[in-house]
Design a protein around this motif. Structure first.
Motif, mmCIF file in Angstrom:
data_model
loop_
_atom_site.group_PDB
_atom_site.id
_atom_site.type_symbol
_atom_site.label_atom_id
_atom_site.label_comp_id
_atom_site.label_asym_id
_atom_site.label_seq_id
_atom_site.Cartn_x
_atom_site.Cartn_y
_atom_site.Cartn_z
ATOM 1 N N PRO A 31 -9.119 3.599 10.390
ATOM 2 C CA PRO A 31 -8.607 4.182 11.547
ATOM 3 C C PRO A 31 -7.037 4.504 11.591
ATOM 4 O O PRO A 31 -6.512 3.635 10.813
ATOM 5 C CB PRO A 31 -8.782 2.942 12.566
ATOM 6 C CG PRO A 31 -9.954 1.966 12.122
ATOM 7 C CD PRO A 31 -9.822 2.154 10.592
ATOM 8 N N ALA A 32 -6.946 5.633 12.006
ATOM 9 C CA ALA A 32 -5.305 6.113 11.839
ATOM 10 C C ALA A 32 -4.636 5.169 12.868
ATOM 11 O O ALA A 32 -5.173 4.945 14.210
ATOM 12 C CB ALA A 32 -5.547 7.437 12.087
ATOM 13 N N THR A 33 -3.518 4.877 12.363
ATOM 14 C CA THR A 33 -2.704 4.057 13.438
ATOM 15 C C THR A 33 -1.241 4.450 13.301
ATOM 16 O O THR A 33 -0.752 4.791 12.262
ATOM 17 C CB THR A 33 -2.622 2.594 13.123
ATOM 18 O OG1 THR A 33 -2.154 2.531 11.819
ATOM 19 C CG2 THR A 33 -4.014 1.855 13.038
ATOM 20 N N LEU A 34 -0.359 4.347 14.452
ATOM 21 C CA LEU A 34 1.106 4.888 14.677
ATOM 22 C C LEU A 34 1.725 3.347 14.745
ATOM 23 O O LEU A 34 1.277 2.529 14.783
ATOM 24 C CB LEU A 34 1.088 5.681 15.962
ATOM 25 C CG LEU A 34 0.395 7.140 15.955
ATOM 26 C CD1 LEU A 34 0.529 7.722 17.313
ATOM 27 C CD2 LEU A 34 1.097 8.022 14.984
ATOM 28 N N GLY A 35 3.105 3.670 14.733
ATOM 29 C CA GLY A 35 4.060 2.562 14.764
ATOM 30 C C GLY A 35 4.612 2.213 13.553
ATOM 31 O O GLY A 35 4.284 2.621 12.397
ATOM 32 N N GLY A 36 5.135 1.111 13.662
ATOM 33 C CA GLY A 36 5.697 0.452 12.590
ATOM 34 C C GLY A 36 5.097 -0.012 11.254
ATOM 35 O O GLY A 36 5.240 0.206 10.010
ATOM 36 N N ALA A 37 3.975 -0.575 11.489
ATOM 37 C CA ALA A 37 2.925 -0.923 10.265
ATOM 38 C C ALA A 37 1.854 0.462 10.417
ATOM 39 O O ALA A 37 0.523 0.227 9.694
ATOM 40 C CB ALA A 37 2.223 -2.004 10.540
ATOM 41 N N GLY A 38 1.885 1.407 11.006
ATOM 42 C CA GLY A 38 0.848 2.211 11.105
ATOM 43 C C GLY A 38 0.790 3.375 9.598
ATOM 44 O O GLY A 38 1.530 3.117 8.840
ATOM 45 N N ASN A 39 -0.369 3.914 9.664
ATOM 46 C CA ASN A 39 -0.674 4.604 8.176
ATOM 47 C C ASN A 39 -0.285 6.211 8.536
ATOM 48 O O ASN A 39 -0.621 6.880 7.775
ATOM 49 C CB ASN A 39 -2.020 4.335 7.775
ATOM 50 C CG ASN A 39 -3.356 4.723 8.717
ATOM 51 O OD1 ASN A 39 -3.070 4.924 9.942
ATOM 52 N ND2 ASN A 39 -4.446 4.239 8.439
ATOM 53 N N VAL A 40 0.002 6.573 9.820
ATOM 54 C CA VAL A 40 0.116 7.928 10.205
ATOM 55 C C VAL A 40 1.242 8.438 10.781
ATOM 56 O O VAL A 40 1.765 7.202 11.788
ATOM 57 C CB VAL A 40 -1.144 8.656 10.752
ATOM 58 C CG1 VAL A 40 -2.188 8.666 9.749
ATOM 59 C CG2 VAL A 40 -1.482 8.277 11.991
ATOM 60 N N THR A 41 1.922 9.429 10.949
ATOM 61 C CA THR A 41 2.825 9.840 11.960
ATOM 62 C C THR A 41 2.062 11.225 12.601
ATOM 63 O O THR A 41 1.225 11.738 12.181
ATOM 64 C CB THR A 41 3.980 10.361 11.221
ATOM 65 O OG1 THR A 41 3.666 11.389 10.106
ATOM 66 C CG2 THR A 41 4.651 8.994 10.497
ATOM 67 N N MET A 42 2.607 11.354 13.763
ATOM 68 C CA MET A 42 1.958 12.388 14.478
ATOM 69 C C MET A 42 3.001 13.410 15.132
ATOM 70 O O MET A 42 4.177 12.882 15.398
ATOM 71 C CB MET A 42 1.278 11.784 15.786
ATOM 72 C CG MET A 42 0.835 12.803 16.740
ATOM 73 S SD MET A 42 -0.161 11.901 18.218
ATOM 74 C CE MET A 42 -1.469 11.194 17.437
#
Length: 185
Positions: free
Chosen positions: A69-80
């Motif tokens: 799953p794509a995730t945002l935020g501090g430990a996320g793996n994507v930017t949007m």
């Protein structure tokens, strides 16, 4: 894990234990590829434009990086980012918006009924040029309006009555009594 895409070269040397000066070198070249990134189209419909609503659609579910799953935020793996925002029906009208920090689409109160689209892009954090785009479709509908028939008491036409009935008294817009400033009669 977490190595940015690129070509990496490591030079190493091997030496014989019996004759330590008997050595040879070689090179290992490793091509690290970016993750497979997939932004999936999303849609929501039936959003009341008069009232508006916050967080009517989360665009990240279904978006993936290497199948995760794509995730945002501090430990996320994507930017949007928003590539193409929604286009107003008339210049200056409110439109649905996408919060690129949360991935949530909201519809502002007073948004005219129409089908809107927002194009967004997700990019891999460790490989910022590895991106994919998708479209969020938002169907905004008009508020329910109900005009109820009026049946005032009979009157003497010769005398008349200029305030016989207020035709708007039992009419509603969005479930509330109509405000004459919000309608055209």
């Amino acid at each position: 894990a977490g190595v940015p895409a690129g070509t990496y070269t490591i030079t190493y040397e091997i030496c014989e234990n019996l004759n330590p000066s008997n050595c040879d070198q070689a090179t290992v070249t490793v091509d690290v590829l970016p993750g497979v990134i997939l932004a999936d189209d999303d849609s929501v419909s039936g959003i009341n434009g008069l009232s508006g609503a916050a967080n009517v659609l989360s665009v990240l579910p279904g978006d993936t990086v290497n199948g995760n799953p794509a995730t945002l935020g501090g430990a996320g793996n994507v930017t949007m980012s928003v590539v193409t925002p929604a286009v107003p029906v008339n210049v200056g009208d409110p439109v649905p918006t996408l919060n690129a920090v949360t991935g949530q689409v909201s519809v502002l109160a007073g948004t005219p009924a129409a089908n809107y689209t927002i194009t967004y892009e997700i990019c891999e954090v460790i490989n910022p040029t590895n991106c994919d785009q998708a479209v969020a479709a938002i169907g905004v509908v008009a508020a329910p309006i109900v005009a109820v028939d009026d049946n005032p008491a009979s009157l003497d036409g010769a005398v008349g009555n200029p305030s016989l009935v207020n035709a708007f008294t039992n009419d509603t817009l969005n479930g509330a009594p109509v405000n004459v400033a919000d309608i055209t009669a």
